[in-house]
Motif scaffolding. Sequence first.
Motif, PDB file in Angstrom:
ATOM      1  N   VAL A   1       0.852  -1.197   0.000  1.00 45.01           N
ATOM      2  CA  VAL A   1       0.000   0.000   0.000  1.00 45.01           C
ATOM      3  C   VAL A   1       0.885   1.243   0.000  1.00 45.01           C
ATOM      4  N   LYS A   2       0.668   2.111  -0.986  1.00 43.26           N
ATOM      5  CA  LYS A   2       1.511   3.305  -1.099  1.00 43.26           C
ATOM      6  C   LYS A   2       0.719   4.603  -1.186  1.00 43.26           C
ATOM      7  N   THR A   3      -0.559   4.523  -1.462  1.00 43.10           N
ATOM      8  CA  THR A   3      -1.382   5.728  -1.586  1.00 43.10           C
ATOM      9  C   THR A   3      -2.701   5.513  -0.848  1.00 43.10           C
ATOM     10  N   PRO A   4      -3.387   6.583  -0.469  1.00 38.93           N
ATOM     11  CA  PRO A   4      -4.718   6.430   0.142  1.00 38.93           C
ATOM     12  C   PRO A   4      -5.688   5.679  -0.752  1.00 38.93           C
ATOM     13  N   GLU A   5      -5.530   5.845  -2.072  1.00 41.74           N
ATOM     14  CA  GLU A   5      -6.439   5.174  -3.004  1.00 41.74           C
ATOM     15  C   GLU A   5      -6.299   3.661  -2.949  1.00 41.74           C
ATOM     16  N   ASN A   6      -5.100   3.181  -2.635  1.00 38.30           N
ATOM     17  CA  ASN A   6      -4.920   1.735  -2.485  1.00 38.30           C
ATOM     18  C   ASN A   6      -5.820   1.166  -1.396  1.00 38.30           C
ATOM     19  N   ILE A   7      -6.112   1.975  -0.403  1.00 36.78           N
ATOM     20  CA  ILE A   7      -6.956   1.532   0.711  1.00 36.78           C
ATOM     21  C   ILE A   7      -8.437   1.734   0.403  1.00 36.78           C
ATOM     22  N   THR A   8      -8.788   2.908  -0.108  1.00 36.54           N
ATOM     23  CA  THR A   8     -10.205   3.205  -0.338  1.00 36.54           C
ATOM     24  C   THR A   8     -10.806   2.347  -1.448  1.00 36.54           C
ATOM     25  N   LYS A   9      -9.960   1.767  -2.305  1.00 40.67           N
ATOM     26  CA  LYS A   9     -10.468   0.903  -3.382  1.00 40.67           C
ATOM     27  C   LYS A   9     -10.675  -0.544  -2.943  1.00 40.67           C
ATOM     28  N   LEU A  10     -10.280  -0.861  -1.722  1.00 40.23           N
ATOM     29  CA  LEU A  10     -10.518  -2.214  -1.203  1.00 40.23           C
ATOM     30  C   LEU A  10     -11.998  -2.377  -0.869  1.00 40.23           C
ATOM     31  N   SER A  11     -12.543  -3.546  -1.180  1.00 42.73           N
ATOM     32  CA  SER A  11     -13.969  -3.780  -0.911  1.00 42.73           C
ATOM     33  C   SER A  11     -14.269  -3.717   0.580  1.00 42.73           C
ATOM     34  N   SER A  12     -13.277  -4.006   1.410  1.00 43.91           N
ATOM     35  CA  SER A  12     -13.484  -3.976   2.855  1.00 43.91           C
ATOM     36  C   SER A  12     -13.690  -2.555   3.377  1.00 43.91           C
ATOM     37  N   TYR A  13     -13.100  -1.567   2.717  1.00 45.06           N
ATOM     38  CA  TYR A  13     -13.173  -0.188   3.207  1.00 45.06           C
ATOM     39  C   TYR A  13     -14.589   0.370   3.071  1.00 45.06           C
ATOM     40  N   THR A  14     -15.286  -0.035   2.043  1.00 43.43           N
ATOM     41  CA  THR A  14     -16.651   0.462   1.819  1.00 43.43           C
ATOM     42  C   THR A  14     -17.707  -0.426   2.484  1.00 43.43           C
ATOM     43  N   LEU A  15     -17.278  -1.474   3.165  1.00 40.25           N
ATOM     44  CA  LEU A  15     -18.198  -2.448   3.764  1.00 40.25           C
ATOM     45  C   LEU A  15     -19.147  -3.007   2.707  1.00 40.25           C
ATOM     46  N   GLU A  16     -18.618  -3.186   1.510  1.00 39.26           N
ATOM     47  CA  GLU A  16     -19.447  -3.630   0.394  1.00 39.26           C
ATOM     48  C   GLU A  16     -20.116  -4.970   0.676  1.00 39.26           C
ATOM     49  N   TYR A  17     -19.423  -5.814   1.436  1.00 35.31           N
ATOM     50  CA  TYR A  17     -19.965  -7.140   1.703  1.00 35.31           C
ATOM     51  C   TYR A  17     -20.214  -7.355   3.193  1.00 35.31           C
ATOM     52  N   GLY A  18     -20.576  -6.264   3.871  1.00 33.82           N
ATOM     53  CA  GLY A  18     -21.036  -6.370   5.245  1.00 33.82           C
ATOM     54  C   GLY A  18     -22.546  -6.527   5.229  1.00 33.82           C
ATOM     55  N   TYR A  19     -22.988  -7.762   5.070  1.00 31.76           N
ATOM     56  CA  TYR A  19     -24.413  -8.016   4.876  1.00 31.76           C
ATOM     57  C   TYR A  19     -25.192  -7.874   6.179  1.00 31.76           C
ATOM     58  N   GLY A  20     -26.491  -7.566   6.014  1.00 33.94           N
ATOM     59  CA  GLY A  20     -27.385  -7.514   7.155  1.00 33.94           C
ATOM     60  C   GLY A  20     -27.989  -8.876   7.455  1.00 33.94           C
ATOM     61  N   ASN A  21     -28.978  -8.875   8.331  1.00 33.56           N
ATOM     62  CA  ASN A  21     -29.652 -10.110   8.714  1.00 33.56           C
ATOM     63  C   ASN A  21     -30.762 -10.389   7.702  1.00 33.56           C
ATOM     64  N   LYS A  22     -30.608 -11.476   6.953  1.00 32.28           N
ATOM     65  CA  LYS A  22     -31.535 -11.754   5.852  1.00 32.28           C
ATOM     66  C   LYS A  22     -32.948 -12.045   6.350  1.00 32.28           C
ATOM     67  N   GLU A  23     -33.084 -12.881   7.380  1.00 30.76           N
ATOM     68  CA  GLU A  23     -34.404 -13.217   7.891  1.00 30.76           C
ATOM     69  C   GLU A  23     -35.118 -11.980   8.411  1.00 30.76           C
ATOM     70  N   LEU A  24     -34.407 -11.175   9.198  1.00 31.75           N
ATOM     71  CA  LEU A  24     -34.995  -9.958   9.735  1.00 31.75           C
ATOM     72  C   LEU A  24     -35.345  -8.986   8.611  1.00 31.75           C
ATOM     73  N   SER A  25     -34.490  -8.942   7.583  1.00 26.89           N
ATOM     74  CA  SER A  25     -34.747  -8.056   6.448  1.00 26.89           C
ATOM     75  C   SER A  25     -36.017  -8.452   5.710  1.00 26.89           C
ATOM     76  N   LEU A  26     -36.226  -9.745   5.517  1.00 28.15           N
ATOM     77  CA  LEU A  26     -37.441 -10.209   4.843  1.00 28.15           C
ATOM     78  C   LEU A  26     -38.690  -9.810   5.625  1.00 28.15           C
ATOM     79  N   VAL A  27     -38.644 -10.008   6.930  1.00 28.16           N
ATOM     80  CA  VAL A  27     -39.786  -9.626   7.757  1.00 28.16           C
ATOM     81  C   VAL A  27     -40.037  -8.125   7.657  1.00 28.16           C
ATOM     82  N   PHE A  28     -38.967  -7.337   7.723  1.00 27.03           N
ATOM     83  CA  PHE A  28     -39.110  -5.879   7.653  1.00 27.03           C
ATOM     84  C   PHE A  28     -39.782  -5.456   6.358  1.00 27.03           C
ATOM     85  N   TRP A  29     -39.297  -5.967   5.212  1.00 23.14           N
ATOM     86  CA  TRP A  29     -39.827  -5.524   3.926  1.00 23.14           C
ATOM     87  C   TRP A  29     -41.282  -5.958   3.729  1.00 23.14           C
ATOM     88  N   PHE A  30     -41.625  -7.160   4.157  1.00 23.25           N
ATOM     89  CA  PHE A  30     -43.018  -7.599   4.025  1.00 23.25           C
ATOM     90  C   PHE A  30     -43.948  -6.744   4.879  1.00 23.25           C
TER      91      PHE A  30
END
Length: 514
Positions: A193-222
């Motif tokens: 890692v040499k620049t800030p962009e190297n970090i901000t472009k990681l999927s972990s930095y944006t929480l792109e795959y920090g999923y919520g609770n699927k069962e609770l989400s289904l109940v909420f939307w219905f």
Amino acid sequence: MSISPLLLITLLFGFHISAQATEDISLDRLMLLHDILPEQSLRIDNHLSQSSNTNQQEKTNVSQHQTPQIALPYRVLIDVRSNHSDGAHDFDTLIALAKKRYLDAIAFTEHDRYSIRFGIDPVPHILGYSQEHPSLYQTGIDNFFTDLKRVQQQSNITVFAGTESIPGYDWQGIPFKNLSLHNAEKHLITLGVKTPENITKLSSYTLEYGYGNKELSLVFWFVFIFGLIFILMRKKKRGIALLLAGSFIAFMTTWLMKPKVDTDQAFIESAHAQNLFVIWTHPGTKSGVRQGSMGVFLNTPPYNREVFQSHTADAFAATYGDNDNNTIAGGLWDQYMMDYLAGYIGKPIWAVAAGDYHEEGQSGEFLGNFPMDVWAKSTKEDDILAALKQGRMAAWQMGKQHDLSLNTLSLLYTNPETQKTETMFTGDTAVVSANVTLVTSLKEMDDTKLPIQLKAQWVVDGQIVGHVLLSSDMKTAQSYPLHLSTGRHVIRLQIPAQQGIRMEANPFLVQVRE
């Protein structure tokens, strides 16, 4: 020319040689230079390269070598956190500690974003709550690089940057009953890692795959959508209600039919797209399954088998706080590397040391307990990274009472085409003659410390073929002659856990043709 009985037995019975086959080679008789490591780039141990009269009568298969120049490894430490994330110390304190442990380079692998988010899928970033822990996201990426640049200019050891990241996680269960958080403690390290962009472009930095609770989400939307439909129907706005119902069906279909993303692979790809070196940390973790705070059960079981799949990271932590069986003879690592050498897998995976350091003395850990010997051209960051990508390192685990290093680790062979004797370092691949010699020696960096003896073992294709006793005050390198059968072979050295010390070296990858 006469043939010794030992060599005759070796030729007859292949590479299974007992520990009695070990010999001493005077270090002044080894030419440990390699094409990838030109002479001017190597550190020279003049003391060890002096002539030794006591070994003039030794007859070994490398005795024809001229007075050598010995390539010494550099000591490198990664997986260190500072107060720029959840570590206790600043850069200056950590660098001062590193110098006391004879380190040539240190990598600060800070948490890029250490955040646990609970929300409603598929928009947890909108309908959710994030609990932030100390990370670069909180303390500031720009502040980190400003401080890093300062110590890089002031320090006489190499300082470089990386991250420790959470690729993704998901929730299961019901809050305040059996809510559990899965894979939040499965971490990956990036180096380079040499620049800030190297970090901000990681999927972990944006929480792109920090999923919520699927069962609770289904109940909420219905409940939410059908509540709106009910209100619209009561107000006799049936057209809008039907439109909303149709849109909801399309929305749910798109969401539920969306293929599940392999979050680990997605992170690795986002790092490789930036030419970063990626490492699995603590794959055999014994602390990932436990009761967490606020009634949440943490569920990150060991993920050893995920590490040794065809689409994987560049390296894995072979030595760290916990112990696993990944590097035992014939284990997952040996199987993977043999499949790689046979062409079934497209890339190797190398062993590194990763101690997860946060604070001096915390849980009995001290900075420098998990160093690596790295055979690099220099201590420059790019040269160290290049050596890591080539597998030119050995991973250590030790206590603060020792600062051990492999003074020598090489494989000597005759090139079948040129008939010249050449040298391999760990990670190298070569076509070799059937008879090779494995060479190793041990060194204590601090001359004031008492010598120590360690029993090492040579592993070939997942089988322990012999042992060698290494002493930290040895003036000669231990040689181990080996006869290999036709085919491809994975050859490596390891020091099993003893006296609080353990070492795993990366393998030599060779092929013997008919």
